[in-house]
Write an enzyme that holds these catalytic residues in place. Structure first.
Site, PDB file in Angstrom:
ATOM      1  N   SER A 137       0.827  -1.213   0.000  1.00 40.11           N
ATOM      2  CA  SER A 137       0.000   0.000   0.000  1.00 40.11           C
ATOM      3  C   SER A 137       0.858   1.259   0.000  1.00 40.11           C
ATOM      4  CB  SER A 137      -0.843  -0.040   1.272  1.00 40.11           C
ATOM      5  OG  SER A 137      -1.395   1.217   1.532  1.00 40.11           O
ATOM      6  N   TYR A 161      -1.476  -0.036  10.644  1.00 41.91           N
ATOM      7  CA  TYR A 161      -1.788  -0.721   9.376  1.00 41.91           C
ATOM      8  C   TYR A 161      -0.595  -0.609   8.407  1.00 41.91           C
ATOM      9  CZ  TYR A 161      -3.648  -1.310   4.656  1.00 41.91           C
ATOM     10  OH  TYR A 161      -3.817  -1.696   3.340  1.00 41.91           O
ATOM     11  N   LYS A 165       2.188  -3.478   6.732  1.00 41.37           N
ATOM     12  CA  LYS A 165       2.502  -3.645   5.297  1.00 41.37           C
ATOM     13  C   LYS A 165       4.003  -3.505   5.064  1.00 41.37           C
ATOM     14  CE  LYS A 165      -1.585  -4.322   3.632  1.00 41.37           C
ATOM     15  NZ  LYS A 165      -1.945  -5.606   3.053  1.00 41.37           N
TER      16      LYS A 165
HETATM   17  N1  LIG Z   1      -8.781  -1.167  -0.598  1.00 47.97           N
HETATM   18  C1  LIG Z   1      -7.767  -0.356  -0.422  1.00 47.97           C
HETATM   19  O1  LIG Z   1      -7.929   0.873  -0.374  1.00 47.97           O
HETATM   20  C2  LIG Z   1      -6.355  -0.891  -0.311  1.00 47.97           C
HETATM   21  C3  LIG Z   1      -5.262  -0.040  -0.552  1.00 47.97           C
HETATM   22  C4  LIG Z   1      -3.970  -0.556  -0.423  1.00 47.97           C
HETATM   23  C5  LIG Z   1      -3.783  -1.892  -0.074  1.00 47.97           C
HETATM   24  N2  LIG Z   1      -4.861  -2.694   0.165  1.00 47.97           N
HETATM   25  C6  LIG Z   1      -4.634  -4.089   0.564  1.00 47.97           C
HETATM   26  O2  LIG Z   1      -5.182  -4.949  -0.404  1.00 47.97           O
HETATM   27  C7  LIG Z   1      -5.700  -6.129   0.185  1.00 47.97           C
HETATM   28  C8  LIG Z   1      -7.135  -6.326  -0.258  1.00 47.97           C
HETATM   29  O3  LIG Z   1      -7.877  -5.165   0.075  1.00 47.97           O
HETATM   30  P1  LIG Z   1      -9.450  -5.116  -0.106  1.00 47.97           P
HETATM   31  O4  LIG Z   1      -9.822  -3.688  -0.226  1.00 47.97           O
HETATM   32  O5  LIG Z   1      -9.870  -6.067  -1.157  1.00 47.97           O
HETATM   33  O6  LIG Z   1      -9.898  -5.623   1.331  1.00 47.97           O
HETATM   34  P2  LIG Z   1     -11.128  -6.564   1.729  1.00 47.97           P
HETATM   35  O7  LIG Z   1     -11.275  -6.458   3.197  1.00 47.97           O
HETATM   36  O8  LIG Z   1     -12.296  -6.279   0.880  1.00 47.97           O
HETATM   37  O9  LIG Z   1     -10.552  -8.017   1.342  1.00 47.97           O
HETATM   38  C9  LIG Z   1      -9.706  -8.756   2.176  1.00 47.97           C
HETATM   39  C10 LIG Z   1     -10.268 -10.161   2.265  1.00 47.97           C
HETATM   40  O10 LIG Z   1      -9.395 -10.952   3.109  1.00 47.97           O
HETATM   41  C11 LIG Z   1     -10.190 -11.737   3.974  1.00 47.97           C
HETATM   42  N3  LIG Z   1      -9.340 -12.036   5.146  1.00 47.97           N
HETATM   43  C12 LIG Z   1      -8.868 -11.144   6.047  1.00 47.97           C
HETATM   44  N4  LIG Z   1      -8.093 -11.763   6.954  1.00 47.97           N
HETATM   45  C13 LIG Z   1      -8.051 -13.079   6.598  1.00 47.97           C
HETATM   46  C14 LIG Z   1      -7.382 -14.228   7.115  1.00 47.97           C
HETATM   47  N5  LIG Z   1      -6.592 -14.151   8.198  1.00 47.97           N
HETATM   48  N6  LIG Z   1      -7.545 -15.407   6.495  1.00 47.97           N
HETATM   49  C15 LIG Z   1      -8.332 -15.502   5.391  1.00 47.97           C
HETATM   50  N7  LIG Z   1      -8.991 -14.460   4.864  1.00 47.97           N
HETATM   51  C16 LIG Z   1      -8.844 -13.257   5.447  1.00 47.97           C
HETATM   52  C17 LIG Z   1     -11.435 -10.903   4.249  1.00 47.97           C
HETATM   53  O11 LIG Z   1     -12.561 -11.687   4.636  1.00 47.97           O
HETATM   54  C18 LIG Z   1     -11.657 -10.209   2.909  1.00 47.97           C
HETATM   55  O12 LIG Z   1     -12.520 -10.959   2.072  1.00 47.97           O
HETATM   56  C19 LIG Z   1      -5.553  -5.942   1.702  1.00 47.97           C
HETATM   57  O13 LIG Z   1      -4.390  -6.620   2.116  1.00 47.97           O
HETATM   58  C20 LIG Z   1      -5.378  -4.448   1.857  1.00 47.97           C
HETATM   59  O14 LIG Z   1      -4.606  -4.118   2.976  1.00 47.97           O
HETATM   60  C21 LIG Z   1      -6.145  -2.229   0.036  1.00 47.97           C
END
Ligand SMILES: NC(=O)c1ccc[n+]([C@@H]2O[C@H](COP(=O)([O-])OP(=O)(O)OC[C@H]3O[C@@H](n4cnc5c(N)ncnc54)[C@H](O)[C@@H]3O)[C@@H](O)[C@H]2O)c1
Length: 351
Positions: A137, A161, A165
Site C-alpha cells: 500500500s 496498518y 505492510k
Molecule cells: N482497498 C484499499 O484501499 C487498499 C489499498 C492498499 C492496499 N490494500 C490491501 O489490499 C488487500 C485487499 O484489500 P481489499 O480492499 O480487497 O480488502 P477486503 O477487506 O475487501 O478483502 C480482504 C479479504 O481478506 C479476507 N481475510 C482477512 N483476513 C483473513 C485471514 N486471516 N484469512 C483468510 N482471509 C482473510 C477478508 O474476509 C476479505 O474478504 C488488503 O491486504 C489491503 O490491505 C487495500
C-alpha cells in the site's frame, strides 16, 4: 493449466482480480475467512464468468478458513500436489485494512496481517511454491507534501496498518535474500482503489464505518450518513482540499495478472511496484464529478485537517508501465459511474 491461490479472494480487490484471471483462462483457488466479505461474492464471481465471457475460462474453487491455521493450509497445498494440480503461485490479499481500527487495536492488526503472512509463506516454502504477489500500500510512504511518489521515496508509515505492510515487505525481502535462486516476489503498492466491475454485481462492501472517500460517498447517498466531512480546506492544492490518485479496481485487477505473467516469464527476483494512475484529483473535484455524472446530491461540510494526512498522494507509475506491460484503461469518470452502479444494485437488494 496452472492454479493460482488467491488469499482474501472474496474481498473487494480479490474478487475483481479473480474475475480477471478466470477470464484469461487461469484456474483460481480462493481462501477467505469471510471476516470482511460474504460467500455471496463467490456466486457473483461464478455467475459473471458464466454469463459474460468466452467458453475457455478457468475454474474457480473456494475454501473458507483463516490463513493463520497453518496445519489446514499445509493440507491444502499437500492435497493439490496429490491430485497433480499443485498451487503454482499466490496472490496475497487477505488482511485487515482499516487505518483507524489499526490505531485503536494494533494487536488485532499485527496478528491478522503478520501471522497470516508468516503462515502462508511457511506453507509455500514447505511445498515449493515460490511465486507471490503481495498487496502492499501507498500508506508505507512518509506523507509528503508535493511531487509524485516513486518506489524509492522515503518509507515511513504513520499508523499500525502501514507498519504491518512495511514489515511484510521487509520479511519478504529477507526471504528472497535467504535464497536468491528460489523466490519470485512482487509487492504491488496500491494507491486508492475505487470503482467496481461494470456489471455492478461486485464492488466494495464496507463493514462498519468507512474511512475512504468513495465508500463514504455511498453512505451519504444512501442516507446512512448525513454528509461528507472534508478534512481541511487550506491544503496547498488548487481548491484547498487533498489530492489523491484513484485507480479503478478493474485496472488494479489487470495489474495482478500482469505481475503474475512477469514473474512467470522472468528469473527469481524481488520487486516493489507502485500501482496508480499518476493523476491526482481533489476531494471537491471528485464530489463534483460524482454528483454530476450520477445526478445525485452530495452534502458536505469542512472539518479540521486529520493528523497524518498529506496534501497530495499521487503515484509515479513509470516502473509499472515499463515492467508490467500494463496501463490503466479506465478514467475517473468510469470510477464514479461504476461505483454508483454497484451502490444502486446493492440498495435495490436491501429494499
Ligand atoms: N482497498 C484499499 O484501499 C487498499 C489499498 C492498499 C492496499 N490494500 C490491501 O489490499 C488487500 C485487499 O484489500 P481489499 O480492499 O480487497 O480488502 P477486503 O477487506 O475487501 O478483502 C480482504 C479479504 O481478506 C479476507 N481475510 C482477512 N483476513 C483473513 C485471514 N486471516 N484469512 C483468510 N482471509 C482473510 C477478508 O474476509 C476479505 O474478504 C488488503 O491486504 C489491503 O490491505 C487495500
Amino acid at each position: 493449466m496452472s492454479l493460482v491461490l488467491i488469499t482474501g479472494g472474496l474481498g473487494f480487490i480479490g474478487s475483481h482480480t479473480c474475475l480477471s484471471l478466470l477470464t484469461k483462462g487461469l484456474d483460481v483457488l480462493i481462501i477467505d475467512s469471510l471476516v470482511n466479505s460474504s460467500k455471496e461474492n463467490f456466486l457473483n464471481i461464478k455467475n459473471l464468468v458464466k454469463n459474460n465471457y468466452k467458453p475457455q475460462v478457468g475454474k474457480v474453487f473456494f475454501l473458507k478458513g483463516d490463513l493463520r491455521n497453518n496445519k489446514w493450509l499445509d493440507e491444502i497445498f499437500k492435497k493439490q500436489i496429490s491430485i497433480d494440480n499443485p498451487i503454482d503461485s499466490v496472490i496475497h490479499f487477505a488482511g485487515l485494512k482499516s487505518v483507524e481500527e489499526s490505531v485503536l487495536n494494533p494487536i488485532k492488526y499485527w496478528d491478522a496481517n503478520i501471522n497470516s503472512t508468516l503462515s502462508l509463506l511457511s506453507s509455500m516454502e514447505k511445498f515449493n511454491c515460490n511465486s507471490i504477489v503481495f498487496s502492499s500500500s501507498a500508506t508505507i510512504y512518509k506523507p509528503v507534501y508535493e511531487g509524485r511518489i516513486t518506489e524509492n521515496s522515503l518509507k515511513e508509515p504513520i499508523n499500525p496498518y502501514g507498519n504491518t505492510k512495511n514489515t511484510i515487505e521487509t520479511f519478504l525481502k529477507d526471504l528472497y535474500i535467504s535464497d536468491k535462486k528460489k523466490w519470485k516476489i512482487i509487492n504491488l503498492r496500491y494507491f486508492n482503489p475505487v470503482g467496481a466491475h461494470e456489471s455492478g454485481k461486485i464492488g466494495e462492501e464496507t463493514v462498519g464505518k468507512p474511512s475512504n472517500l468513495f465508500p463514504i460517498l455511498g453512505k451519504v447517498i444512501s442516507g446512512e450518513m448525513e454528509n461528507l466531512s472534508i478534512f481541511g480546506k487550506d491544503w496547498p492544492t488548487k481548491d484547498g482540499t487533498c489530492v489523491r490518485d484513484y485507480i479503478h479496481v478493474m485496472d488494479l485487477a489487470e495489474a495482478h495478472f500482469s505481475a503474475l505473467q512477469f514473474l512467470k516469464n522472468n528469473p527469481t527476483q524481488f520487486k516493489s511496484i507502485n500501482i496508480g494512475t499518476g493523476k491526482g484529483y481533489t476531494v471537491l473535484e471528485i464530489v463534483e464529478k460524482y454528483s454530476k455524472l450520477n445526478n445525485v446530491d452530495i452534502p458536505y461540510k469542512f472539518s479540521d485537517r486529520r493528523s497524518g494526512d498529506a496534501s497530495s498522494v499521487v503515484a509515479d507509475n513509470t516502473l509499472a508501465l515499463e515492467l508490467l506491460n500494463w496501463k490503466p484503461q479506465k478514467n475517473i469518470e468510469d470510477c464514479c459511474v461504476d461505483s454508483y452502479r454497484f451502490l444502486l444494485n446493492k440498495l435495490s437488494k436491501i429494499k
